[in-house]
Design an enzyme around this catalytic site. Structure first.
Site, short mmCIF file in Angstrom:
data_model
loop_
_atom_site.label_atom_id
_atom_site.label_comp_id
_atom_site.label_asym_id
_atom_site.label_seq_id
_atom_site.Cartn_x
_atom_site.Cartn_y
_atom_site.Cartn_z
N SER A 272 -2.53 -0.04 4.53
CA SER A 272 -1.30 0.65 4.16
C SER A 272 -1.43 2.16 4.33
CB SER A 272 -0.89 0.25 2.73
OG SER A 272 0.42 0.68 2.44
N ASP B 122 6.14 -8.50 5.27
CA ASP B 122 5.81 -7.29 4.51
C ASP B 122 7.11 -6.63 4.04
OD1 ASP B 122 4.93 -4.76 3.60
OD2 ASP B 122 3.28 -4.74 5.04
N HIS C 158 2.77 -7.72 1.98
CA HIS C 158 2.01 -6.47 2.03
C HIS C 158 0.64 -6.69 1.41
CE1 HIS C 158 1.74 -2.21 2.78
NE2 HIS C 158 1.37 -1.97 1.54
#
EC number: 3.1.2.-
Length: 230
Positions: A119, A173, A207
């Site tokens: 991320s 995600d 995610h």
């Protein structure tokens, strides 16, 4: 340098180093499982020093100014915006360089060093592919995005055009949407001129990371960095 969770190689002497940057609100401890995962996946990873740096605590504008571990401020939840924390991002890129330099000082050959992240950390790891002062072994970006695109194009260093890059992204995600992952890969392959870029998508993955992605990552590293020991 920032503090870091360090897991020394179980096989001496260490021949490799994997530097992995966590995401927003996390710590290095949150990704330290990756060391054991890879070591159990294949013995070649036993000669790796694993370094999981901790981001500094700072207010995050998009989270109402709440202080949390963050490599740079996120001003708005828009991964394509130009309204970004340029100073914080560049400072964290310098931290990545310090960890690479430190691994080299510890006797690790640059071609055996891997820089990766998840991320927010992936945004830094992928940017490092065009900003590092060294040609290294590989880059990893999981669920990442591209920040400072104009600046990266203007200051791009051509030291890692053929260095292998693994970029994985979940199709479900909801934090960094999958289309952003696709755009990010296209940016680094075109504007970043990264020629050895592997982008893989994962159906149903949000995610986070899952065994399918981590196994693909392990195979990628075996083939591209650890081939002489795998």
């Amino acid at each position: 340098m920032s503090t870091a969770v360090r897991i020394a190689s179980t096989k001496k002497p260490a021949k490799y180093a994997l530097i992995f940057l966590h995401g927003l609100g996390d710590t290095g401890q949150g990704w330290s499982f990756l060391a054991q995962y890879l070591q159990q996946y294949h013995p070649c990873f036993e000669s790796t020093n694993f370094i999981f740096p901790n981001a500094p605590i700072k207010p995050v504008t998009a989270n109402g100014g709440m202080p949390m571990p963050s490599w740079f401020d996120i001003k708005v939840w828009d991964w394509t915006t130009s309204n970004v924390d340029t100073v914080g991002f560049q400072q964290s890129l310098k931290e990545v360089q310090k960890y690479v330099d430190s691994s080299i000082s510890d006797g690790i050959e640059p071609q055996n060093i891997i820089v990766g992240g998840f991320s927010q950390g992936a945004a830094l790891a992928l940017a490092s592919a065009v900003t590092l002062n060294n040609k290294i072994g590989a880059f990893i970006g999981l669920s990442g995005f591209a920040y400072l695109r104009n600046e990266l194009q203007e200051t791009r260093k051509n030291l890692n055009p053929n260095t292998p890059v693994f970029h994985g992204h979940g199709e479900s995600d909801d934090v960094v949407p999958f289309p952003i992952g696709v755009q990010t890969a296209e940016f680094f392959k075109s504007a970043g001129e990264l020629e050895n870029y592997t982008f893989k998508s994962y159906r149903g993955l949000g995610h986070s990371a899952d065994p399918a992605e981590l196994n693909d990552l392990a195979e990628f590293l075996k083939s591209n960095v650890y081939s002489k020991d795998a």
